[in-house]
Design an enzyme around this catalytic site. Structure first.
Site, mmCIF file in Angstrom:
data_model
loop_
_atom_site.group_PDB
_atom_site.id
_atom_site.type_symbol
_atom_site.label_atom_id
_atom_site.label_comp_id
_atom_site.label_asym_id
_atom_site.label_seq_id
_atom_site.Cartn_x
_atom_site.Cartn_y
_atom_site.Cartn_z
ATOM 1 N N CYS A 199 -6.417 -3.478 -1.990
ATOM 2 C CA CYS A 199 -7.460 -4.122 -1.187
ATOM 3 C C CYS A 199 -7.234 -4.008 0.315
ATOM 4 C CB CYS A 199 -7.590 -5.595 -1.589
ATOM 5 S SG CYS A 199 -6.070 -6.548 -1.429
ATOM 6 N N HIS A 200 -6.098 -3.536 0.737
ATOM 7 C CA HIS A 200 -5.758 -3.480 2.172
ATOM 8 C C HIS A 200 -5.199 -2.099 2.479
ATOM 9 C CE1 HIS A 200 -3.402 -4.347 5.864
ATOM 10 N NE2 HIS A 200 -4.302 -5.290 6.075
ATOM 11 N N PHE A 201 -5.929 -1.163 2.715
ATOM 12 C CA PHE A 201 -7.378 -1.052 2.776
ATOM 13 C C PHE A 201 -7.814 -0.063 1.706
ATOM 14 C CE2 PHE A 201 -5.897 -2.069 7.038
ATOM 15 C CZ PHE A 201 -6.702 -3.143 7.382
ATOM 16 N N VAL B 65 -2.053 0.055 2.768
ATOM 17 C CA VAL B 65 -0.897 -0.290 3.586
ATOM 18 C C VAL B 65 -0.563 -1.765 3.330
ATOM 19 C CG1 VAL B 65 -2.329 -0.822 5.609
ATOM 20 C CG2 VAL B 65 0.069 -0.224 5.925
#
Length: 177
Positions: free
Chosen positions: A75-77, A82
């Site tokens: 989810c990041h990203f 990362v």
């Protein structure tokens, strides 16, 4: 230090030990707890002592094995995975609180601040291992028990984050915090 439990003075801790800390079993019912997974940001503590580190006042070293399926990479990203830098910072706060429990401190741990944080790299899903190093500068043992430390986060042998004056306090009552 008001301590109704015996400090658990091992010099290293397994993942199972860290989970026991999260359940309030490692340092006793009044000792500080680590968060449970998925917010537990380490797999093991490989070294702890009261006289090491840059200031000779305590040292903690811990590791996190990086796996591509760690929750934050999805989810990041999206398309650019990362590890959020704030999770590395939180890991350092977690370890300062863990140290306070290790020396016999009691209370609920809360991050109280940081002097300066620098990010000079990143943790990608291709990394193998993150290492955290905490150098205690002082422990204040009054009405509030507080640890102050400098820390660094390393990925695969390269320092990527540094933090000065990490502050964690142990509180008997957090209802008005």
């Amino acid at each position: 230090m008001t301590n109704t439990c015996t400090p658990n003075h091992k010099s290293s801790y397994t993942y199972e030990d860290l989970l026991a800390s999260g359940r309030g079993e490692l340092f006793g019912p009044k000792g500080p707890q680590l968060p449970a997974p998925t917010m537990l940001m380490m797999d093991r503590v490989i070294e702890m002592n009261e006289t090491g580190g840059q200031y000779g006042k305590g040292y903690v070293e811990a590791e996190l094995d990086i796996k591509p399926d760690l929750f934050f990479f999805g989810c990041h990203f999206i398309g650019d995975p990362v590890m959020p830098g704030c999770l590395g910072l939180d890991a350092m706060w977690q370890l300062v609180g863990f140290y306070l429990g290790w020396i016999g401190g009691e209370g609920k741990g809360r991050a109280l601040g940081v002097g300066e944080v620098k990010f000079t790299g990143q943790v990608l899903p291709t990394a193998k291992k993150v290492t955290y190093r905490i150098h205690l500068k002082r422990v204040i043992n009054r009405k509030l028990i507080m640890g102050v430390a400098d820390g660094e986060v390393e990925v695969d042998g390269r320092v990527i984050y540094t933090a000065t004056d990490l502050k964690v306090g142990l509180f008997q009552d957090t209802s008005t915090f």
